[in-house]
Design a protein around this motif. Sequence first.
Motif, PDB file in Angstrom:
ATOM      1  N   ARG A  47       0.833  -1.203   0.000  1.00  0.00           N
ATOM      2  CA  ARG A  47       0.000   0.000   0.000  1.00  0.00           C
ATOM      3  C   ARG A  47       0.869   1.255   0.000  1.00  0.00           C
ATOM      4  NH1 ARG A  47      -5.274  -0.336   1.372  1.00  0.00           N
ATOM      5  NH2 ARG A  47      -5.192   1.591   2.590  1.00  0.00           N
ATOM      6  N   GLY A  48       1.962   1.188  -0.767  1.00  0.00           N
ATOM      7  CA  GLY A  48       2.864   2.323  -0.888  1.00  0.00           C
ATOM      8  C   GLY A  48       2.854   2.870  -2.298  1.00  0.00           C
ATOM      9  N   HIS A  49       3.853   3.699  -2.600  1.00  0.00           N
ATOM     10  CA  HIS A  49       3.937   4.347  -3.908  1.00  0.00           C
ATOM     11  C   HIS A  49       5.381   4.281  -4.384  1.00  0.00           C
ATOM     12  CE1 HIS A  49      -0.097   5.825  -3.024  1.00  0.00           C
ATOM     13  NE2 HIS A  49       0.366   6.161  -1.844  1.00  0.00           N
ATOM     14  N   ILE A  50       5.569   4.467  -5.694  1.00  0.00           N
ATOM     15  CA  ILE A  50       6.897   4.268  -6.270  1.00  0.00           C
ATOM     16  C   ILE A  50       7.277   5.436  -7.160  1.00  0.00           C
ATOM     17  CG2 ILE A  50       5.976   2.948  -8.228  1.00  0.00           C
ATOM     18  CD1 ILE A  50       8.547   1.195  -8.045  1.00  0.00           C
ATOM     19  N   LEU A  51       8.552   5.816  -7.095  1.00  0.00           N
ATOM     20  CA  LEU A  51       9.115   6.858  -7.938  1.00  0.00           C
ATOM     21  C   LEU A  51      10.061   6.194  -8.925  1.00  0.00           C
ATOM     22  CD1 LEU A  51       9.413   9.930  -8.466  1.00  0.00           C
ATOM     23  CD2 LEU A  51      11.291   9.932  -6.803  1.00  0.00           C
ATOM     24  N   LEU A  52       9.799   6.391 -10.207  1.00  0.00           N
ATOM     25  CA  LEU A  52      10.626   5.814 -11.269  1.00  0.00           C
ATOM     26  C   LEU A  52      11.470   6.912 -11.895  1.00  0.00           C
ATOM     27  CD1 LEU A  52       7.834   3.666 -12.972  1.00  0.00           C
ATOM     28  CD2 LEU A  52       9.557   2.853 -11.354  1.00  0.00           C
ATOM     29  N   GLU A  53      12.775   6.727 -11.871  1.00  0.00           N
ATOM     30  CA  GLU A  53      13.677   7.744 -12.415  1.00  0.00           C
ATOM     31  C   GLU A  53      14.516   7.150 -13.534  1.00  0.00           C
ATOM     32  OE1 GLU A  53      15.775  10.837  -9.902  1.00  0.00           O
ATOM     33  OE2 GLU A  53      17.488   9.580 -10.471  1.00  0.00           O
ATOM     34  N   GLY A  54      14.657   7.903 -14.611  1.00  0.00           N
ATOM     35  CA  GLY A  54      15.463   7.433 -15.731  1.00  0.00           C
ATOM     36  C   GLY A  54      15.521   8.477 -16.823  1.00  0.00           C
ATOM     37  N   VAL A  55      16.540   8.400 -17.652  1.00  0.00           N
ATOM     38  CA  VAL A  55      16.674   9.339 -18.760  1.00  0.00           C
ATOM     39  C   VAL A  55      15.538   9.105 -19.744  1.00  0.00           C
ATOM     40  CG1 VAL A  55      19.172   9.471 -18.489  1.00  0.00           C
ATOM     41  CG2 VAL A  55      18.195   7.775 -20.041  1.00  0.00           C
ATOM     42  N   GLN A 158      10.263  10.707 -13.048  1.00  0.00           N
ATOM     43  CA  GLN A 158      11.002  11.961 -13.166  1.00  0.00           C
ATOM     44  C   GLN A 158      12.268  11.724 -13.978  1.00  0.00           C
ATOM     45  OE1 GLN A 158      11.878  13.504  -9.254  1.00  0.00           O
ATOM     46  NE2 GLN A 158      13.662  12.214  -8.965  1.00  0.00           N
ATOM     47  N   ASN A 159      12.700  12.790 -14.618  1.00  0.00           N
ATOM     48  CA  ASN A 159      13.845  12.770 -15.512  1.00  0.00           C
ATOM     49  C   ASN A 159      15.042  13.348 -14.755  1.00  0.00           C
ATOM     50  OD1 ASN A 159      15.714  13.200 -17.522  1.00  0.00           O
ATOM     51  ND2 ASN A 159      14.325  14.235 -18.922  1.00  0.00           N
ATOM     52  N   PRO A 160      16.150  12.609 -14.614  1.00  0.00           N
ATOM     53  CA  PRO A 160      17.291  13.102 -13.838  1.00  0.00           C
ATOM     54  C   PRO A 160      18.155  14.121 -14.576  1.00  0.00           C
ATOM     55  CG  PRO A 160      17.811  10.960 -14.730  1.00  0.00           C
ATOM     56  CD  PRO A 160      16.392  11.256 -15.143  1.00  0.00           C
ATOM     57  N   VAL A 181      13.043   3.561  -7.874  1.00  0.00           N
ATOM     58  CA  VAL A 181      13.778   2.644  -8.753  1.00  0.00           C
ATOM     59  C   VAL A 181      14.350   3.450  -9.914  1.00  0.00           C
ATOM     60  CG1 VAL A 181      13.617   0.630 -10.249  1.00  0.00           C
ATOM     61  CG2 VAL A 181      12.299   0.707  -8.127  1.00  0.00           C
ATOM     62  N   VAL A 182      15.636   3.304 -10.131  1.00  0.00           N
ATOM     63  CA  VAL A 182      16.299   3.956 -11.261  1.00  0.00           C
ATOM     64  C   VAL A 182      16.313   2.980 -12.427  1.00  0.00           C
ATOM     65  CG1 VAL A 182      18.416   5.003 -12.108  1.00  0.00           C
ATOM     66  CG2 VAL A 182      17.705   5.373  -9.729  1.00  0.00           C
ATOM     67  N   LEU A 183      15.714   3.395 -13.547  1.00  0.00           N
ATOM     68  CA  LEU A 183      15.660   2.537 -14.730  1.00  0.00           C
ATOM     69  C   LEU A 183      16.905   2.776 -15.571  1.00  0.00           C
ATOM     70  CD1 LEU A 183      12.626   2.741 -13.804  1.00  0.00           C
ATOM     71  CD2 LEU A 183      12.036   2.291 -16.181  1.00  0.00           C
ATOM     72  N   PRO A 184      17.750   1.756 -15.722  1.00  0.00           N
ATOM     73  CA  PRO A 184      18.976   1.933 -16.498  1.00  0.00           C
ATOM     74  C   PRO A 184      18.718   1.817 -17.997  1.00  0.00           C
ATOM     75  CG  PRO A 184      18.841  -0.314 -15.722  1.00  0.00           C
ATOM     76  CD  PRO A 184      17.620   0.394 -15.184  1.00  0.00           C
ATOM     77  N   VAL A 185      19.673   2.282 -18.767  1.00  0.00           N
ATOM     78  CA  VAL A 185      19.651   1.996 -20.202  1.00  0.00           C
ATOM     79  C   VAL A 185      19.860   0.490 -20.357  1.00  0.00           C
ATOM     80  CG1 VAL A 185      20.819   2.371 -22.412  1.00  0.00           C
ATOM     81  CG2 VAL A 185      20.531   4.264 -20.818  1.00  0.00           C
ATOM     82  N   PRO A 186      19.044  -0.196 -21.142  1.00  0.00           N
ATOM     83  CA  PRO A 186      19.142  -1.663 -21.209  1.00  0.00           C
ATOM     84  C   PRO A 186      20.481  -2.147 -21.745  1.00  0.00           C
ATOM     85  CG  PRO A 186      17.634  -0.813 -22.896  1.00  0.00           C
ATOM     86  CD  PRO A 186      17.968   0.336 -22.004  1.00  0.00           C
TER      87      PRO A 186
END
Length: 327
Positions: A47-55, A158-160, A181-186
């Motif tokens: 029951r939480g929330h998530i922040l996704l960060e990545g270029v 959000q965009n870093p 969670v930081v989304l990396p370049v694959p």
Amino acid sequence: MTDTPSTTTPPAGDARAALVRVREEVGKAVVGQDAAVAGMLVALLCRGHILLEGVPGVAKTLLVRSLAASLDVGTKRVQFTPDLMPGDLTGSLVYDAKESDFSFRQGPVFTNLLLADEINRTPPKTQSALLEAMEERQVSVDGTAHGLPSPFLVAATQNPVEYEGTYPLPEAQLDRFLLKVVLPVPERDDEVSVLRRHAAGFDPRDLAAAGIRPVASAADVEAGAAAVREVQVSDEVIGYVVDLARATRVSPSLALGVSPRGATALLATSRAWAWLSGRGYVTPDDVKALAVATLAHRLMLRPEAELEGTSVTSVLHSVLASVPVPR
């Protein structure tokens, strides 16, 4: 689709199987972002929330849309812009000429899964309105509280890079996100798979054509959340979580360590991960697996550490390596 969960609660084992299938469904559209998918499922169960960060271009929005398509729940998307007002998000009072009175018109926050795109591009007043809804799970308008549906997950992106014209979330508001969670370049092989899919006709705007279908419901999420609360945690593992938190508070590289709320969050995410892994108890490895995503955004480096090129993640890895693991 509906914002109201089913009244029939499935068995915990069936709920786990359904949520595991969600990861498989999302994989039909998104390649190489398994950690982010797992993080969103953990956030739902806690029951939480998530922040996704990545270029730009690493599939942050596609990831959330794919998760929404694989869950039979209500979903809405809001593009955060500098002129977005709190009422545009939460809803507002509208005059009803027939009734000669004002009535409340719900905003897009009244849904199960809200995609808050580029949350750092809207002013603090609107950010605060969203974060209030996240924490209280209700919206107050003109002194009247309006409850939000359950389950309720905010997946904010959000965009870093390109900080011009942005409003970075302050530390106290970042702390309201259960996970970041930081989304990396694959990797190269994953990127090749992405291009092959596009060459074969994959259209990210048409997820149904990609074969993504709802495989879990709001009732599955609620059953899973209830089962997670039954996952056992030994005193040794609780002590391990506390020791990790306390170690960050005395780190010479950090100006701000993990608060008791952060330690509680790590305990919750570890229980969810243990349950998703098919266990009814938490191990130190569960704690380690979720430590960076749960704690890194709650830490603040000292200026001198930043000048030396130290990162929050590297400090956290050092803490994990130095704190004794219970046997």
